[in-house]
Scaffold this motif. Structure first.
Motif, mmCIF file in Angstrom:
data_model
loop_
_atom_site.group_PDB
_atom_site.id
_atom_site.type_symbol
_atom_site.label_atom_id
_atom_site.label_comp_id
_atom_site.label_asym_id
_atom_site.label_seq_id
_atom_site.Cartn_x
_atom_site.Cartn_y
_atom_site.Cartn_z
ATOM 1 N N LEU A 37 3.021 -6.824 -33.470
ATOM 2 C CA LEU A 37 3.523 -7.822 -32.530
ATOM 3 C C LEU A 37 4.586 -7.191 -31.650
ATOM 4 N N PHE A 77 11.720 -10.001 -38.501
ATOM 5 C CA PHE A 77 10.325 -9.979 -38.955
ATOM 6 C C PHE A 77 10.153 -8.765 -39.847
ATOM 7 N N ILE A 87 14.821 -11.541 -33.447
ATOM 8 C CA ILE A 87 14.959 -12.520 -32.380
ATOM 9 C C ILE A 87 16.047 -13.546 -32.710
ATOM 10 N N GLY A 105 11.980 -3.033 -36.207
ATOM 11 C CA GLY A 105 11.064 -4.149 -36.048
ATOM 12 C C GLY A 105 11.610 -5.244 -35.162
ATOM 13 N N ALA A 106 10.999 -6.418 -35.291
ATOM 14 C CA ALA A 106 11.322 -7.505 -34.381
ATOM 15 C C ALA A 106 12.537 -8.279 -34.852
ATOM 16 N N PRO A 139 8.272 -7.784 -30.031
ATOM 17 C CA PRO A 139 9.361 -8.608 -30.559
ATOM 18 C C PRO A 139 9.314 -10.061 -30.065
ATOM 19 N N LEU A 149 -0.560 -9.904 -38.865
ATOM 20 C CA LEU A 149 0.437 -9.506 -37.868
ATOM 21 C C LEU A 149 1.519 -8.712 -38.572
ATOM 22 N N VAL A 150 1.922 -7.620 -37.941
ATOM 23 C CA VAL A 150 2.968 -6.791 -38.543
ATOM 24 C C VAL A 150 4.038 -6.482 -37.493
ATOM 25 N N PRO A 151 5.248 -6.113 -37.951
ATOM 26 C CA PRO A 151 6.333 -5.857 -36.990
ATOM 27 C C PRO A 151 6.033 -4.656 -36.095
ATOM 28 N N PRO A 152 6.731 -4.575 -34.964
ATOM 29 C CA PRO A 152 6.567 -3.432 -34.065
ATOM 30 C C PRO A 152 6.807 -2.122 -34.811
ATOM 31 N N GLU A 178 8.022 -6.357 -42.680
ATOM 32 C CA GLU A 178 6.762 -5.997 -43.320
ATOM 33 C C GLU A 178 6.836 -6.377 -44.788
ATOM 34 N N PHE A 205 6.898 -12.830 -31.794
ATOM 35 C CA PHE A 205 7.062 -13.293 -33.160
ATOM 36 C C PHE A 205 7.944 -14.532 -33.168
ATOM 37 N N SER A 248 5.324 -0.597 -37.049
ATOM 38 C CA SER A 248 5.118 -0.470 -38.485
ATOM 39 C C SER A 248 3.808 0.251 -38.812
#
Ligand SMILES: [Zn+2]
Lengths: 435, 142
Positions: free
Chosen positions: A376, B9, B66, B63-64, A378, A411-414, B11, A381, A416
């Motif tokens: 995804l 977010f 927000i 990671g994300a 950022p 769906l996985v984090p950026p 993993e 999400f 990853s």
């Protein structure tokens, strides 16, 4: 209403086309054997002499050429004439390994541009049209090919090249462009940008678009047609065979007519090399029939598609190829269904995701499983669990529609997904571990 | 007043949560409250911290991350305080996406963090009902 650039060729009877092909293939094989040592060695190794090729039926006796051969023969190994007779090169992007450099004499350029002209006329082009070409110009064949075809038809040509969307839109609106030539993803982007700038689909004068050089779906076609208020036509080609225009779509929009007076097409089993009957799904192989500088015989495109000679509503008699369904070298067979990473990538791009994904194929209780991990961005999400799950479900539905089998989407984090040398590892097939 | 929550977010991998929390503590930021939501594929770590900017910087490569506006409402030290707040929101047809509670370090007061579908409306209604809520400044000063 059907339009032809060269009606006598485009609507010739089967017998006439065969006669043209049979005459040309004998000369082409002789030309290659005499001038291209690399291919002569391949023929000698297989024990095939030019005299053995008397008609297109004998093409199956010839050895194949692959991308690996082109790399090995780089740069001059497959040249079929003296460099002094050549007037141009074009080249592939070379993202995977060495570039392919193709050479052209003026005859080859004319032949190529003529094919592009047929595509433009099939899309409704005449000398009253304004043809905006926003494929890249330069080494890439897209821009030069459509530019040349547009000249041949007599359209007013806007040689825009790619990028600078605001300028594209300004020229499109100010100069009343009627035909748009670019990649389908760029056409979609232009459509979105026009809408953002407050234009309605009927505000532009476009009537048709000729889109190629990347995979696209029927859904994407409908959405581009709606956003620009046009009919969208597919075009196919590759640098190795000349460029775009090897095959093009007509008003029937159901497959692309291959210009059979210049290119002979076969469908083979990618594993055995055996020629498959009409209607079979397999790897597309092209033999050029009248090229001088870069004549490739039995070139394996790695594109998987189907050929059909069913009568076409447009009146053209040339064989039609389906949109390529993927590449033979990355085809997976999952639960008996052919699946290509390119199909998965197309869905992701259509649904607004990044092309950063990983496919994991496994076998659980003797049944194949397909899991797709999607990174995804950022801002895609949500802090709400159900929102993210909703995204997963809707991607699963879109994937099932495209692939014919249902995958699990995760769906996985950026960042990853593990990358090797900057590129994500696309496919992990764990089934091989169990076999 | 709404306050800013940071959502991360994650993993679903062993050690990912510990690693993330460690990065935050190394940045010298206090976590006032947290809540973890787990699914088959991913985890979502929701945080109320003393310095969100520092958290974002500390986690920028993992990671994300927000920001989301949430409401931190103070609950009276009486039975039924929470259900009173929930009833006010239900009466106003405001949906609660999720909620979690924490205790203020300074005042030892009980707070409930509410993620709702219409934050401005919820704030107005709670205020009108006499429920006090925290501001970002309150959280930073805790
Ligand atoms: Zn047709």
């Amino acid at each position: 209403m059907a339009n032809y650039y060269q009606p006598e060729i485009e609507t010739a009877s089967r017998e006439e086309i065969l006669a043209i092909q049979n005459e040309k293939i004998v000369k082409q094989v002789k030309h290659v054997y005499e001038n291209v040592k690399y291919y002569r060695d391949l023929m000698d190794a297989k024990g095939v002499k030019p005299e053995d090729i008397k008609s297109v039926d004998d093409i199956k006796k010839l050895p194949f050429l692959s991308k690996a051969d082109l790399r090995e023969a780089y740069p001059y190994g497959l040249l079929g004439t003296d460099l002094k007779n050549c007037v141009r090169i074009q080249s592939t992007s070379g993202t995977t390994g060495k570039r392919v450099v193709a050479f052209y004499t003026q005859h080859d350029i004319d032949l190529w541009e003529e094919c592009c002209a047929r595509a433009i006329v099939a899309a409704g082009g005449t000398n009253e049209d304004v043809c905006q070409v926003c494929y890249g110009y330069g080494l890439f064949t897209g821009g030069p090919g459509l530019n040349g075809g547009s000249h041949k038809v007599g359209c007013l040509t806007l040689p825009m090249s790619s990028g600078n969307t605001d300028r594209q839109i300004q020229f499109m609106m100010d100069l009343n462009a009627t035909i748009l030539c670019c990649t389908p993803s760029y056409a979609a982007y232009i459509g979105e940008t026009l809408a953002e700038q407050g234009y309605k689909p009927e505000d532009n004068k476009l009537k048709a678009g000729i889109f190629g050089a990347e995979p696209w779906t029927e859904e994407m076609r409908r959405s581009i047609e709606k956003s620009l208020g046009i009919k969208a036509y597919d075009i196919y080609g590759l640098t190795e065979t000349s460029g775009p225009g090897v095959a093009f779509e007509c008003c029937a929009q159901s497959g692309m007519h291959i210009n059979e007076d210049h290119f002979y097409a076969e469908i083979i089993d990618p594993d055995t090399g055996e020629v498959l009957p009409e209607g079979s799904k397999g790897e597309l192989v092209f033999t050029s029939l009248d090229k001088e500088a870069f004549p490739l015989l039995r070139y394996r495109t790695r594109d998987i598609c189907v050929l059909t000679r069913e009568k076409c509503a447009c009146g053209r008699t040339h064989v039609k190829m389906s949109k390529p369904m993927g590449r033979s070298d990355d085809m997976m067979i999952i639960r008996g269904v052919n699946v290509f990473p390119s199909q998965i990538e197309t869905v992701l791009l259509n649904e607004g995701y990044t092309p950063n994904y990983q496919i994991v194929v496994d076998r659980v209780n003797n049944s194949d499983t397909l899991d797709i991990y999607v990174e995804l961005l950022p801002d895609q999400f949500s802090d709400i669990v159900a929102e993210n799950q909703k995204k997963e479900r809707s991607l699963e539905i879109a994937m099932r529609t495209m692939l014919g089998i249902g995958p699990k989407v995760h769906l996985v984090p950026p960042h990853s997904i593990v990358r090797s040398e900057g590129k994500a590892v696309r496919v992990i097939d764990k089934r091989k571990l169990h076999d | 007043m709404a306050i800013q929550q940071i959502s991360v977010f994650l993993e679903n991998k062993e050690g990912r949560l510990a690693e993330t929390v460690q990065k935050i503590s190394q940045a010298g930021v206090n976590i006032r409250a947290l809540c973890v939501a787990d699914t088959r594929d991913f985890g979502i770590l929701r945080l109320i911290t003393s310095d969100n900017a520092k958290v974002k910087a500390a986690l920028s490569d993992s990671g994300a991350v927000i920001p989301t506006d949430v409401i931190a409402a103070k609950m009276d030290d009486t039975a039924g305080a929470l259900s009173g707040i929930l009833q006010i929101l239900a009466d106003a047809k405001i949906n609660i996406e999720y909620m979690y509670a924490f205790t203020g370090a300074a005042d030892l007061g009980a707070y409930v963090v509410l993620r709702v579908d219409n934050t401005p409306a919820a704030e107005t209604i709670l205020k009108a009902a006499g429920v006090s809520t925290l501001s970002d400044a309150d959280v930073a000063a805790m």
